[in-house]
Scaffold this motif. Structure first.
Motif, short mmCIF file in Angstrom:
data_model
loop_
_atom_site.label_atom_id
_atom_site.label_comp_id
_atom_site.label_asym_id
_atom_site.label_seq_id
_atom_site.Cartn_x
_atom_site.Cartn_y
_atom_site.Cartn_z
N ILE A 87 -32.48 -24.61 -67.31
CA ILE A 87 -33.19 -24.46 -66.04
C ILE A 87 -32.43 -25.18 -64.93
O ILE A 87 -32.28 -24.65 -63.82
CB ILE A 87 -34.64 -24.98 -66.16
CG1 ILE A 87 -35.45 -24.07 -67.08
CG2 ILE A 87 -35.29 -25.09 -64.78
CD1 ILE A 87 -36.81 -24.62 -67.47
N ALA A 88 -31.95 -26.39 -65.20
CA ALA A 88 -31.21 -27.14 -64.18
C ALA A 88 -29.93 -26.42 -63.78
O ALA A 88 -29.48 -26.56 -62.64
CB ALA A 88 -30.90 -28.54 -64.70
N ASN A 89 -29.36 -25.65 -64.67
CA ASN A 89 -28.14 -24.90 -64.37
C ASN A 89 -28.43 -23.49 -63.86
O ASN A 89 -27.55 -22.64 -63.90
CB ASN A 89 -27.25 -24.84 -65.62
CG ASN A 89 -26.56 -26.14 -65.89
OD1 ASN A 89 -25.85 -26.66 -65.04
ND2 ASN A 89 -26.79 -26.70 -67.06
N SER A 90 -29.64 -23.25 -63.39
CA SER A 90 -30.02 -21.94 -62.87
C SER A 90 -29.16 -21.59 -61.65
O SER A 90 -28.59 -22.47 -61.01
CB SER A 90 -31.49 -21.92 -62.47
OG SER A 90 -32.30 -22.03 -63.61
N ALA A 130 -27.68 -31.50 -63.31
CA ALA A 130 -26.71 -30.42 -63.44
C ALA A 130 -26.00 -30.24 -62.10
O ALA A 130 -26.61 -30.42 -61.05
CB ALA A 130 -27.38 -29.13 -63.85
N LEU A 131 -24.74 -29.92 -62.16
CA LEU A 131 -23.96 -29.65 -60.96
C LEU A 131 -24.04 -28.17 -60.64
O LEU A 131 -23.94 -27.32 -61.53
CB LEU A 131 -22.51 -30.08 -61.15
CG LEU A 131 -22.29 -31.57 -61.37
CD1 LEU A 131 -20.81 -31.84 -61.65
CD2 LEU A 131 -22.76 -32.36 -60.18
N LEU A 132 -24.21 -27.87 -59.39
CA LEU A 132 -24.27 -26.48 -58.95
C LEU A 132 -22.85 -25.97 -58.73
O LEU A 132 -22.04 -26.61 -58.06
CB LEU A 132 -25.06 -26.36 -57.64
CG LEU A 132 -26.50 -26.86 -57.68
CD1 LEU A 132 -27.13 -26.79 -56.30
CD2 LEU A 132 -27.29 -26.04 -58.66
N LEU A 133 -22.57 -24.85 -59.32
CA LEU A 133 -21.23 -24.27 -59.19
C LEU A 133 -21.23 -23.08 -58.29
O LEU A 133 -22.15 -22.39 -58.10
CB LEU A 133 -20.68 -23.91 -60.56
CG LEU A 133 -20.58 -25.08 -61.55
CD1 LEU A 133 -20.14 -24.56 -62.90
CD2 LEU A 133 -19.60 -26.11 -61.05
#
Length: 124
Positions: A50-53, A121-124
């Motif tokens: 979810i955090a890496n959505s 999580a880091l947003l890419l």
């Protein structure tokens, strides 16, 4: 002397009974703890997903996903204890929550495990 050895072979010593009781108690504890630990680990994995959505999703949408994931695993999660921050400037998502898991060992003994999870999580 032979007679003495044959009479001991059929007897169960106190040590054997204690060992058997210990193994039985350990098995009961393991069978009660394992499902709860597996539930928590799978929930943590889902929180990371979810955090890496995708970046387009907003914090409130992620919060709803967290609540649905908890409900799907029968985790009693208080909505006030779920905090999702989606920081676009730092390109980071943070999920903080706390909840309780109940471990029922014997009919009259329930241990309440108070869990606090933090996922980034880091947003890419």
């Amino acid at each position: 002397m032979t007679r003495h050895l044959s009479s001991e072979a059929g007897e169960i010593s106190v040590r054997n009974l204690v060992e058997l009781a210990f193994v039985f108690l350990a098995m009961v504890i393991i069978f009660q703890i394992a499902p709860v630990v597996i539930t928590r680990v799978s929930f943590l994995n889902e929180l990371e997903v979810i955090a890496n959505s995708p970046v387009e999703e907003k914090a409130f949408q992620l919060r709803q996903k967290v609540l649905r994931a908890a409900e799907g695993r029968t985790i009693a999660l208080n909505a006030d204890e779920v905090h999702v921050v989606r920081d676009q400037a730092n390109r980071k998502t943070t999920i903080d929550l706390s909840y309780e898991l109940h471990l029922n060992f014997f009919p009259r003994f329930t241990y309440v495990w108070k869990v606090r999870d933090h996922v980034e999580a880091l947003l890419l």
